[in-house]
Design a protein around this motif. Sequence first.
Motif, PDB file in Angstrom:
ATOM      1  N   VAL A   1      -3.221  -1.775 -12.920  1.00  0.00           N
ATOM      2  CA  VAL A   1      -1.858  -1.245 -13.054  1.00  0.00           C
ATOM      3  C   VAL A   1      -1.822   0.096 -13.789  1.00  0.00           C
ATOM      4  O   VAL A   1      -1.163   1.032 -13.322  1.00  0.00           O
ATOM      5  CB  VAL A   1      -0.914  -2.282 -13.702  1.00  0.00           C
ATOM      6  N   PRO A   2      -2.527   0.278 -14.903  1.00  0.00           N
ATOM      7  CA  PRO A   2      -2.493   1.592 -15.568  1.00  0.00           C
ATOM      8  C   PRO A   2      -3.103   2.723 -14.741  1.00  0.00           C
ATOM      9  O   PRO A   2      -2.842   3.895 -15.017  1.00  0.00           O
ATOM     10  CB  PRO A   2      -3.308   1.380 -16.848  1.00  0.00           C
TER      11      PRO A   2
ATOM     12  N   ASN B   1       5.747  -0.176 -11.189  1.00  0.00           N
ATOM     13  CA  ASN B   1       4.862   0.991 -11.103  1.00  0.00           C
ATOM     14  C   ASN B   1       4.645   1.443  -9.663  1.00  0.00           C
ATOM     15  O   ASN B   1       4.591   2.641  -9.388  1.00  0.00           O
ATOM     16  CB  ASN B   1       3.528   0.695 -11.782  1.00  0.00           C
ATOM     17  N   ILE B   2       4.515   0.501  -8.747  1.00  0.00           N
ATOM     18  CA  ILE B   2       4.353   0.860  -7.331  1.00  0.00           C
ATOM     19  C   ILE B   2       5.611   1.545  -6.826  1.00  0.00           C
ATOM     20  O   ILE B   2       5.554   2.578  -6.161  1.00  0.00           O
ATOM     21  CB  ILE B   2       4.024  -0.385  -6.477  1.00  0.00           C
ATOM     22  N   LYS B   3       6.768   0.989  -7.154  1.00  0.00           N
ATOM     23  CA  LYS B   3       8.040   1.547  -6.694  1.00  0.00           C
ATOM     24  C   LYS B   3       8.266   2.945  -7.264  1.00  0.00           C
ATOM     25  O   LYS B   3       8.832   3.818  -6.600  1.00  0.00           O
ATOM     26  CB  LYS B   3       9.192   0.609  -7.093  1.00  0.00           C
ATOM     27  N   TYR B   4       7.821   3.191  -8.489  1.00  0.00           N
ATOM     28  CA  TYR B   4       7.955   4.511  -9.098  1.00  0.00           C
ATOM     29  C   TYR B   4       7.137   5.552  -8.332  1.00  0.00           C
ATOM     30  O   TYR B   4       7.586   6.668  -8.107  1.00  0.00           O
ATOM     31  CB  TYR B   4       7.506   4.459 -10.562  1.00  0.00           C
ATOM     32  N   LEU B   5       5.927   5.180  -7.910  1.00  0.00           N
ATOM     33  CA  LEU B   5       5.038   6.113  -7.217  1.00  0.00           C
ATOM     34  C   LEU B   5       5.309   6.195  -5.716  1.00  0.00           C
ATOM     35  O   LEU B   5       5.067   7.227  -5.106  1.00  0.00           O
ATOM     36  CB  LEU B   5       3.579   5.702  -7.451  1.00  0.00           C
ATOM     37  N   ILE B   6       5.799   5.105  -5.128  1.00  0.00           N
ATOM     38  CA  ILE B   6       6.073   5.065  -3.701  1.00  0.00           C
ATOM     39  C   ILE B   6       7.503   4.545  -3.520  1.00  0.00           C
ATOM     40  O   ILE B   6       7.725   3.339  -3.373  1.00  0.00           O
ATOM     41  CB  ILE B   6       5.064   4.166  -2.964  1.00  0.00           C
TER      42      ILE B   6
ATOM     43  N   GLN C   1      -3.328   7.380 -10.597  1.00  0.00           N
ATOM     44  CA  GLN C   1      -4.473   8.073 -10.013  1.00  0.00           C
ATOM     45  C   GLN C   1      -4.740   7.617  -8.581  1.00  0.00           C
ATOM     46  O   GLN C   1      -5.231   8.391  -7.767  1.00  0.00           O
ATOM     47  CB  GLN C   1      -5.743   7.835 -10.844  1.00  0.00           C
ATOM     48  N   LEU C   2      -4.427   6.361  -8.279  1.00  0.00           N
ATOM     49  CA  LEU C   2      -4.832   5.778  -7.006  1.00  0.00           C
ATOM     50  C   LEU C   2      -3.779   5.831  -5.897  1.00  0.00           C
ATOM     51  O   LEU C   2      -4.126   5.967  -4.725  1.00  0.00           O
ATOM     52  CB  LEU C   2      -5.228   4.306  -7.215  1.00  0.00           C
ATOM     53  N   LEU C   3      -2.521   5.721  -6.237  1.00  0.00           N
ATOM     54  CA  LEU C   3      -1.513   5.491  -5.215  1.00  0.00           C
ATOM     55  C   LEU C   3      -0.769   6.697  -4.642  1.00  0.00           C
ATOM     56  O   LEU C   3      -0.098   6.543  -3.627  1.00  0.00           O
ATOM     57  CB  LEU C   3      -0.484   4.468  -5.730  1.00  0.00           C
TER      58      LEU C   3
ATOM     59  N   ILE D   1      -4.182   3.214   9.222  1.00  0.00           N
ATOM     60  CA  ILE D   1      -4.075   3.551   7.809  1.00  0.00           C
ATOM     61  C   ILE D   1      -2.759   3.086   7.181  1.00  0.00           C
ATOM     62  O   ILE D   1      -2.745   2.581   6.058  1.00  0.00           O
ATOM     63  CB  ILE D   1      -4.310   5.063   7.577  1.00  0.00           C
ATOM     64  N   GLY D   2      -1.664   3.209   7.872  1.00  0.00           N
ATOM     65  CA  GLY D   2      -0.379   2.788   7.322  1.00  0.00           C
ATOM     66  C   GLY D   2      -0.325   1.290   7.063  1.00  0.00           C
ATOM     67  O   GLY D   2       0.216   0.847   6.041  1.00  0.00           O
ATOM     68  N   ASP D   3      -0.900   0.518   7.971  1.00  0.00           N
ATOM     69  CA  ASP D   3      -0.915  -0.930   7.808  1.00  0.00           C
ATOM     70  C   ASP D   3      -1.859  -1.359   6.689  1.00  0.00           C
ATOM     71  O   ASP D   3      -1.558  -2.278   5.925  1.00  0.00           O
ATOM     72  CB  ASP D   3      -1.305  -1.604   9.122  1.00  0.00           C
ATOM     73  N   VAL D   4      -2.995  -0.694   6.568  1.00  0.00           N
ATOM     74  CA  VAL D   4      -3.935  -1.003   5.489  1.00  0.00           C
ATOM     75  C   VAL D   4      -3.312  -0.667   4.135  1.00  0.00           C
ATOM     76  O   VAL D   4      -3.447  -1.421   3.171  1.00  0.00           O
ATOM     77  CB  VAL D   4      -5.271  -0.251   5.697  1.00  0.00           C
ATOM     78  N   ILE D   5      -2.601   0.449   4.062  1.00  0.00           N
ATOM     79  CA  ILE D   5      -1.920   0.822   2.815  1.00  0.00           C
ATOM     80  C   ILE D   5      -0.860  -0.222   2.471  1.00  0.00           C
ATOM     81  O   ILE D   5      -0.766  -0.656   1.316  1.00  0.00           O
ATOM     82  CB  ILE D   5      -1.309   2.233   2.922  1.00  0.00           C
ATOM     83  N   GLU D   6      -0.077  -0.635   3.446  1.00  0.00           N
ATOM     84  CA  GLU D   6       0.956  -1.650   3.192  1.00  0.00           C
ATOM     85  C   GLU D   6       0.334  -2.954   2.706  1.00  0.00           C
ATOM     86  O   GLU D   6       0.826  -3.569   1.752  1.00  0.00           O
ATOM     87  CB  GLU D   6       1.782  -1.878   4.465  1.00  0.00           C
ATOM     88  N   ASP D   7      -0.751  -3.386   3.342  1.00  0.00           N
ATOM     89  CA  ASP D   7      -1.436  -4.605   2.916  1.00  0.00           C
ATOM     90  C   ASP D   7      -1.965  -4.462   1.492  1.00  0.00           C
ATOM     91  O   ASP D   7      -1.859  -5.392   0.687  1.00  0.00           O
ATOM     92  CB  ASP D   7      -2.591  -4.933   3.863  1.00  0.00           C
ATOM     93  N   THR D   8      -2.528  -3.302   1.174  1.00  0.00           N
ATOM     94  CA  THR D   8      -3.065  -3.062  -0.161  1.00  0.00           C
ATOM     95  C   THR D   8      -1.959  -3.098  -1.206  1.00  0.00           C
ATOM     96  O   THR D   8      -2.119  -3.716  -2.271  1.00  0.00           O
ATOM     97  CB  THR D   8      -3.798  -1.705  -0.215  1.00  0.00           C
ATOM     98  N   LEU D   9      -0.841  -2.460  -0.930  1.00  0.00           N
ATOM     99  CA  LEU D   9       0.272  -2.461  -1.879  1.00  0.00           C
ATOM    100  C   LEU D   9       0.788  -3.878  -2.111  1.00  0.00           C
ATOM    101  O   LEU D   9       1.119  -4.242  -3.248  1.00  0.00           O
ATOM    102  CB  LEU D   9       1.391  -1.550  -1.383  1.00  0.00           C
ATOM    103  N   GLN D  10       0.845  -4.681  -1.073  1.00  0.00           N
ATOM    104  CA  GLN D  10       1.292  -6.061  -1.229  1.00  0.00           C
ATOM    105  C   GLN D  10       0.317  -6.876  -2.076  1.00  0.00           C
ATOM    106  O   GLN D  10       0.732  -7.664  -2.924  1.00  0.00           O
ATOM    107  CB  GLN D  10       1.495  -6.709   0.140  1.00  0.00           C
ATOM    108  N   ILE D  11      -0.971  -6.664  -1.869  1.00  0.00           N
ATOM    109  CA  ILE D  11      -1.977  -7.352  -2.676  1.00  0.00           C
ATOM    110  C   ILE D  11      -1.875  -6.911  -4.129  1.00  0.00           C
ATOM    111  O   ILE D  11      -1.930  -7.734  -5.054  1.00  0.00           O
ATOM    112  CB  ILE D  11      -3.394  -7.104  -2.109  1.00  0.00           C
ATOM    113  N   LEU D  12      -1.719  -5.605  -4.351  1.00  0.00           N
ATOM    114  CA  LEU D  12      -1.590  -5.100  -5.713  1.00  0.00           C
ATOM    115  C   LEU D  12      -0.346  -5.669  -6.392  1.00  0.00           C
ATOM    116  O   LEU D  12      -0.378  -6.003  -7.584  1.00  0.00           O
ATOM    117  CB  LEU D  12      -1.543  -3.571  -5.718  1.00  0.00           C
TER     118      LEU D  12
END
Length: 124
Positions: free
Chosen positions: A56-57, A110-115, A61-63, A88-99
């Motif tokens: 999370v911190p 934090n995800i909503k702030y960056l995306i 850097q990552l998102l 790529i869009g689907d992999v990103i969506e899956d990754t965000l859901q896992i995170l």
Amino acid sequence: MDLIIRGPNKIYAVLPRVILPFKRAFNTNNKKIIVTAFKVLQLMVLLGPCVGRALVPFYRQLLPVCNLFKQINVNLGSGVDNQRDDRIGDVIEDTLQILERCGGPEAYINIKYLIPTYESCVRN
């Protein structure tokens, strides 16, 4: 990926050292490299204990790259898509859901702030 599968309990200890290589991979803007890096990140979060919360911190850097490629996906409705793992869009969506699922209570904020276009998969 073999190292992650064989030693998931050691991921947490080396986590700060892998952030910069992930950031470099995302900054290449090469879709194949980004997809591979996100798949490795998914595997680390799913197999490593406490890795989701520890990341999370490092979201800042990552998102940010997610905003560039998140919308590149295909909506098939109720159809089955065998190429979802390569888009790529689907992999990103899956990754965000896992995170979000593995990152604890602060992950979604934090995800909503960056995306800003991200919609929660947990709070629906």
